[in-house]
Motif scaffolding. Structure first.
Motif, PDB file in Angstrom:
ATOM      1  N   ALA A  81       0.831  -1.209   0.000  1.00 50.61           N
ATOM      2  CA  ALA A  81       0.000   0.000   0.000  1.00 50.61           C
ATOM      3  C   ALA A  81       0.868   1.263   0.000  1.00 50.61           C
ATOM      4  CB  ALA A  81      -0.930  -0.007   1.214  1.00 50.61           C
ATOM      5  N   GLY A  82       1.857   1.294   0.894  1.00 48.40           N
ATOM      6  CA  GLY A  82       2.736   2.450   0.939  1.00 48.40           C
ATOM      7  C   GLY A  82       3.570   2.597  -0.319  1.00 48.40           C
ATOM      8  N   GLY A  83       4.012   1.469  -0.879  1.00 44.14           N
ATOM      9  CA  GLY A  83       4.832   1.523  -2.085  1.00 44.14           C
ATOM     10  C   GLY A  83       4.064   2.032  -3.289  1.00 44.14           C
ATOM     11  N   ILE A  84       2.785   1.642  -3.420  1.00 44.27           N
ATOM     12  CA  ILE A  84       1.983   2.115  -4.549  1.00 44.27           C
ATOM     13  C   ILE A  84       1.748   3.618  -4.450  1.00 44.27           C
ATOM     14  CG2 ILE A  84      -0.320   2.017  -5.585  1.00 44.27           C
ATOM     15  CD1 ILE A  84      -0.350  -0.971  -5.008  1.00 44.27           C
ATOM     16  N   VAL A  85       1.385   4.079  -3.246  1.00 51.87           N
ATOM     17  CA  VAL A  85       1.153   5.516  -3.059  1.00 51.87           C
ATOM     18  C   VAL A  85       2.435   6.305  -3.307  1.00 51.87           C
ATOM     19  CG1 VAL A  85       0.536   7.298  -1.386  1.00 51.87           C
ATOM     20  CG2 VAL A  85      -0.756   5.156  -1.466  1.00 51.87           C
ATOM     21  N   LEU A  86       3.528   5.835  -2.701  1.00 50.98           N
ATOM     22  CA  LEU A  86       4.805   6.527  -2.877  1.00 50.98           C
ATOM     23  C   LEU A  86       5.258   6.489  -4.328  1.00 50.98           C
ATOM     24  CD1 LEU A  86       7.244   7.960  -1.623  1.00 50.98           C
ATOM     25  CD2 LEU A  86       8.222   5.709  -1.123  1.00 50.98           C
ATOM     26  N   GLY A  87       5.099   5.332  -4.984  1.00 45.61           N
ATOM     27  CA  GLY A  87       5.499   5.215  -6.379  1.00 45.61           C
ATOM     28  C   GLY A  87       4.700   6.125  -7.291  1.00 45.61           C
ATOM     29  N   LEU A  88       3.387   6.257  -7.022  1.00 44.47           N
ATOM     30  CA  LEU A  88       2.572   7.171  -7.818  1.00 44.47           C
ATOM     31  C   LEU A  88       3.063   8.605  -7.681  1.00 44.47           C
ATOM     32  CD1 LEU A  88      -1.107   5.920  -7.315  1.00 44.47           C
ATOM     33  CD2 LEU A  88       0.103   6.185  -9.493  1.00 44.47           C
ATOM     34  N   VAL A  89       3.314   9.024  -6.444  1.00 47.99           N
ATOM     35  CA  VAL A  89       3.749  10.397  -6.219  1.00 47.99           C
ATOM     36  C   VAL A  89       5.125  10.634  -6.838  1.00 47.99           C
ATOM     37  CG1 VAL A  89       4.328  12.102  -4.457  1.00 47.99           C
ATOM     38  CG2 VAL A  89       2.365  10.594  -4.127  1.00 47.99           C
ATOM     39  N   VAL A  90       6.043   9.689  -6.621  1.00 49.61           N
ATOM     40  CA  VAL A  90       7.396   9.839  -7.170  1.00 49.61           C
ATOM     41  C   VAL A  90       7.372   9.843  -8.692  1.00 49.61           C
ATOM     42  CG1 VAL A  90       9.634   8.681  -7.386  1.00 49.61           C
ATOM     43  CG2 VAL A  90       8.552   8.888  -5.144  1.00 49.61           C
ATOM     44  N   PRO A 140      10.195  -0.651  -0.792  1.00 51.09           N
ATOM     45  CA  PRO A 140      10.978  -0.142  -1.928  1.00 51.09           C
ATOM     46  C   PRO A 140      10.750  -0.860  -3.254  1.00 51.09           C
ATOM     47  CG  PRO A 140      12.333  -0.259   0.048  1.00 51.09           C
ATOM     48  CD  PRO A 140      11.056  -0.964   0.357  1.00 51.09           C
ATOM     49  N   PRO A 141      10.668  -2.209  -3.326  1.00 47.95           N
ATOM     50  CA  PRO A 141      10.433  -2.828  -4.637  1.00 47.95           C
ATOM     51  C   PRO A 141       9.134  -2.375  -5.293  1.00 47.95           C
ATOM     52  CG  PRO A 141      11.139  -4.474  -3.044  1.00 47.95           C
ATOM     53  CD  PRO A 141      10.873  -3.232  -2.275  1.00 47.95           C
ATOM     54  N   VAL A 142       8.074  -2.228  -4.495  1.00 43.77           N
ATOM     55  CA  VAL A 142       6.797  -1.778  -5.050  1.00 43.77           C
ATOM     56  C   VAL A 142       6.890  -0.318  -5.470  1.00 43.77           C
ATOM     57  CG1 VAL A 142       4.336  -1.524  -4.601  1.00 43.77           C
ATOM     58  CG2 VAL A 142       5.569  -3.421  -3.602  1.00 43.77           C
ATOM     59  N   ALA A 143       7.529   0.499  -4.653  1.00 42.23           N
ATOM     60  CA  ALA A 143       7.654   1.921  -4.976  1.00 42.23           C
ATOM     61  C   ALA A 143       8.449   2.121  -6.265  1.00 42.23           C
ATOM     62  CB  ALA A 143       8.316   2.663  -3.818  1.00 42.23           C
ATOM     63  N   VAL A 144       9.553   1.408  -6.407  1.00 42.94           N
ATOM     64  CA  VAL A 144      10.385   1.551  -7.610  1.00 42.94           C
ATOM     65  C   VAL A 144       9.640   1.051  -8.841  1.00 42.94           C
ATOM     66  CG1 VAL A 144      12.481   0.722  -8.736  1.00 42.94           C
ATOM     67  CG2 VAL A 144      12.562   1.444  -6.350  1.00 42.94           C
ATOM     68  N   ALA A 145       8.991  -0.119  -8.738  1.00 44.19           N
ATOM     69  CA  ALA A 145       8.252  -0.664  -9.874  1.00 44.19           C
ATOM     70  C   ALA A 145       7.105   0.255 -10.271  1.00 44.19           C
ATOM     71  CB  ALA A 145       7.723  -2.055  -9.533  1.00 44.19           C
ATOM     72  N   THR A 146       6.383   0.801  -9.281  1.00 40.70           N
ATOM     73  CA  THR A 146       5.260   1.688  -9.581  1.00 40.70           C
ATOM     74  C   THR A 146       5.737   2.991 -10.208  1.00 40.70           C
ATOM     75  OG1 THR A 146       4.022   0.763  -7.710  1.00 40.70           O
ATOM     76  CG2 THR A 146       3.262   2.865  -8.593  1.00 40.70           C
ATOM     77  N   ALA A 147       6.796   3.577  -9.647  1.00 43.01           N
ATOM     78  CA  ALA A 147       7.309   4.838 -10.190  1.00 43.01           C
ATOM     79  C   ALA A 147       7.777   4.671 -11.628  1.00 43.01           C
ATOM     80  CB  ALA A 147       8.449   5.353  -9.312  1.00 43.01           C
ATOM     81  N   ASP A 148       8.522   3.616 -11.913  1.00 41.44           N
ATOM     82  CA  ASP A 148       8.988   3.382 -13.282  1.00 41.44           C
ATOM     83  C   ASP A 148       7.829   3.123 -14.228  1.00 41.44           C
ATOM     84  OD1 ASP A 148      11.565   3.714 -12.435  1.00 41.44           O
ATOM     85  OD2 ASP A 148      12.043   1.575 -12.337  1.00 41.44           O
ATOM     86  N   ALA A 149       6.826   2.359 -13.759  1.00 41.27           N
ATOM     87  CA  ALA A 149       5.671   2.064 -14.603  1.00 41.27           C
ATOM     88  C   ALA A 149       4.858   3.318 -14.881  1.00 41.27           C
ATOM     89  CB  ALA A 149       4.798   1.003 -13.932  1.00 41.27           C
ATOM     90  N   VAL A 150       4.701   4.160 -13.860  1.00 43.33           N
ATOM     91  CA  VAL A 150       3.941   5.402 -14.034  1.00 43.33           C
ATOM     92  C   VAL A 150       4.634   6.316 -15.035  1.00 43.33           C
ATOM     93  CG1 VAL A 150       3.334   7.545 -12.848  1.00 43.33           C
ATOM     94  CG2 VAL A 150       2.775   5.344 -11.815  1.00 43.33           C
ATOM     95  N   ARG A 151       5.932   6.403 -14.928  1.00 43.80           N
ATOM     96  CA  ARG A 151       6.671   7.257 -15.867  1.00 43.80           C
ATOM     97  C   ARG A 151       6.615   6.715 -17.286  1.00 43.80           C
ATOM     98  NH1 ARG A 151      12.545   8.151 -13.558  1.00 43.80           N
ATOM     99  NH2 ARG A 151      12.630   9.479 -15.412  1.00 43.80           N
ATOM    100  N   GLY A 152       6.353   5.395 -17.424  1.00 45.03           N
ATOM    101  CA  GLY A 152       6.287   4.791 -18.746  1.00 45.03           C
ATOM    102  C   GLY A 152       4.917   4.812 -19.389  1.00 45.03           C
ATOM    103  N   VAL A 153       3.894   5.311 -18.666  1.00 47.52           N
ATOM    104  CA  VAL A 153       2.545   5.395 -19.241  1.00 47.52           C
ATOM    105  C   VAL A 153       2.545   6.421 -20.372  1.00 47.52           C
ATOM    106  CG1 VAL A 153       0.144   6.021 -18.788  1.00 47.52           C
ATOM    107  CG2 VAL A 153       1.427   4.688 -17.107  1.00 47.52           C
ATOM    108  N   HIS A 154       1.998   6.036 -21.524  1.00 47.76           N
ATOM    109  CA  HIS A 154       2.021   6.928 -22.687  1.00 47.76           C
ATOM    110  C   HIS A 154       1.175   8.160 -22.405  1.00 47.76           C
ATOM    111  CE1 HIS A 154       2.073   8.275 -26.843  1.00 47.76           C
ATOM    112  NE2 HIS A 154       2.968   7.321 -27.099  1.00 47.76           N
ATOM    113  N   GLU A 155       1.714   9.310 -22.751  1.00 49.10           N
ATOM    114  CA  GLU A 155       1.027  10.568 -22.468  1.00 49.10           C
ATOM    115  C   GLU A 155      -0.274  10.711 -23.250  1.00 49.10           C
ATOM    116  OE1 GLU A 155       3.649  13.240 -25.650  1.00 49.10           O
ATOM    117  OE2 GLU A 155       3.798  13.619 -23.501  1.00 49.10           O
ATOM    118  N   ASP A 156      -0.431   9.944 -24.341  1.00 52.95           N
ATOM    119  CA  ASP A 156      -1.681  10.032 -25.102  1.00 52.95           C
ATOM    120  C   ASP A 156      -2.872   9.602 -24.254  1.00 52.95           C
ATOM    121  OD1 ASP A 156      -0.312  10.949 -27.268  1.00 52.95           O
ATOM    122  OD2 ASP A 156      -0.341   9.048 -28.376  1.00 52.95           O
TER     123      ASP A 156
END
Length: 259
Positions: A81-90, A140-156
């Motif tokens: 839960a904390g990793g997803i929230v943190l990853g989204l924000v990061v 940390p593994p969830v936060a890193v995976a979520t942050a990288d995935a969020v940054r990879g979402v296509h802007e379209d």
């Protein structure tokens, strides 16, 4: 499916055969390599009551495993839960990424035992430091995976949602997170695996009942067969949990690998 099951069963049987052969050859003493029969005997002993002795250290094997699984479940849930929230924000806010990104990486590289003593000083020797340790290990593994995935979402996707009237607060939850879900679930699987590998460290202090505490206690008395039994119990339960996570992944992201 049937072929995969046969191959997995064959692999397990092959490992058992090698284990039995090495133990039967008496290359090393049973303290180093206990035979499968000795581990099986300990399985019976720790799962029942014999001569007034109940299981191991007064608790049955399933009780040790259940306590550890509860700690793993709580630590993993908080960490996910904390990793997803943190990853989204990061992932969404560059300023936060610059501030917290190095901290997440720093914590991710620390071995659990390095800060477990500090957690004991802060929280004592009961449940709090154990669950907190697993939480810190799983986040940390969830936060890193979520942050990288969020940054990879296509802007379209984001532009399309905005053009259709989506509000600013709806985009992270309704657009970004679902698009990043496959990578997030991979991070969750990694986090649960990290929690499993950390449970023995979490139960080094006042860890009985607990499968990690049982292993540590048996290690002090050179009861290698009990140690191996505990490792097998952790591994088997870990395979079961990972299988359930894979099933959840197939249900939640059925498009993965197909598009």
């Amino acid at each position: 499916m049937a072929r995969a099951l046969v191959l997995r069963a064959g692999g397990v049987l092959a490992l058992l055969a090698v284990w039995w052969a090495v133990a039967a050859a008496h290359i090393w003493s049973e303290v180093f390599v206990p035979p499968p029969g000795a581990v099986w005997h300990q399985l019976i002993q720790t799962s029942t009551t014999h001569d007034g002795v109940r299981g191991y250290s007064g608790h049955l094997l399933y009780e040790h495993l259940g306590v550890s699984l509860r700690r793993i479940l709580l630590g993993s849930l908080y960490g996910v839960a904390g990793g997803i929230v943190l990853g989204l924000v990061v992932g969404l806010v560059p300023t936060v990424r610059a501030l917290l990104g190095p901290l997440v990486t720093f914590v991710r590289t620390l071995p659990p035992l390095a800060y477990f003593s500090l957690l004991i000083i802060w929280f004592g020797i009961d449940e709090a430091p154990k669950v907190t340790l697993l939480f810190v290990a799983a986040l940390p593994p969830v936060a890193v995976a979520t942050a990288d995935a969020v940054r990879g979402v296509h802007e379209d996707y984001v532009f399309a949602a905005r053009s259709l009237g989506a509000r600013r607060w709806q985009i992270p939850l309704n657009i970004v997170l679902p698009s990043a879900l496959p990578e997030v679930i991979t991070g969750v699987r990694v986090a649960v695996g990290v929690a499993y590998t950390t449970v023995v460290a979490a139960e080094t202090v006042n860890g009985v009942p607990g499968i990690g505490g049982m292993i540590r206690d048996a290690q002090r008395y050179n009861q290698t067969d009990v140690v191996v039994l505990g490792l097998l119990a952790i591994g088997a339960s870990g395979l079961l949990i990972d299988g359930l996570l894979q099933l959840a992944e197939r249900r939640l992201v059925p498009w993965r690998g197909k598009s």
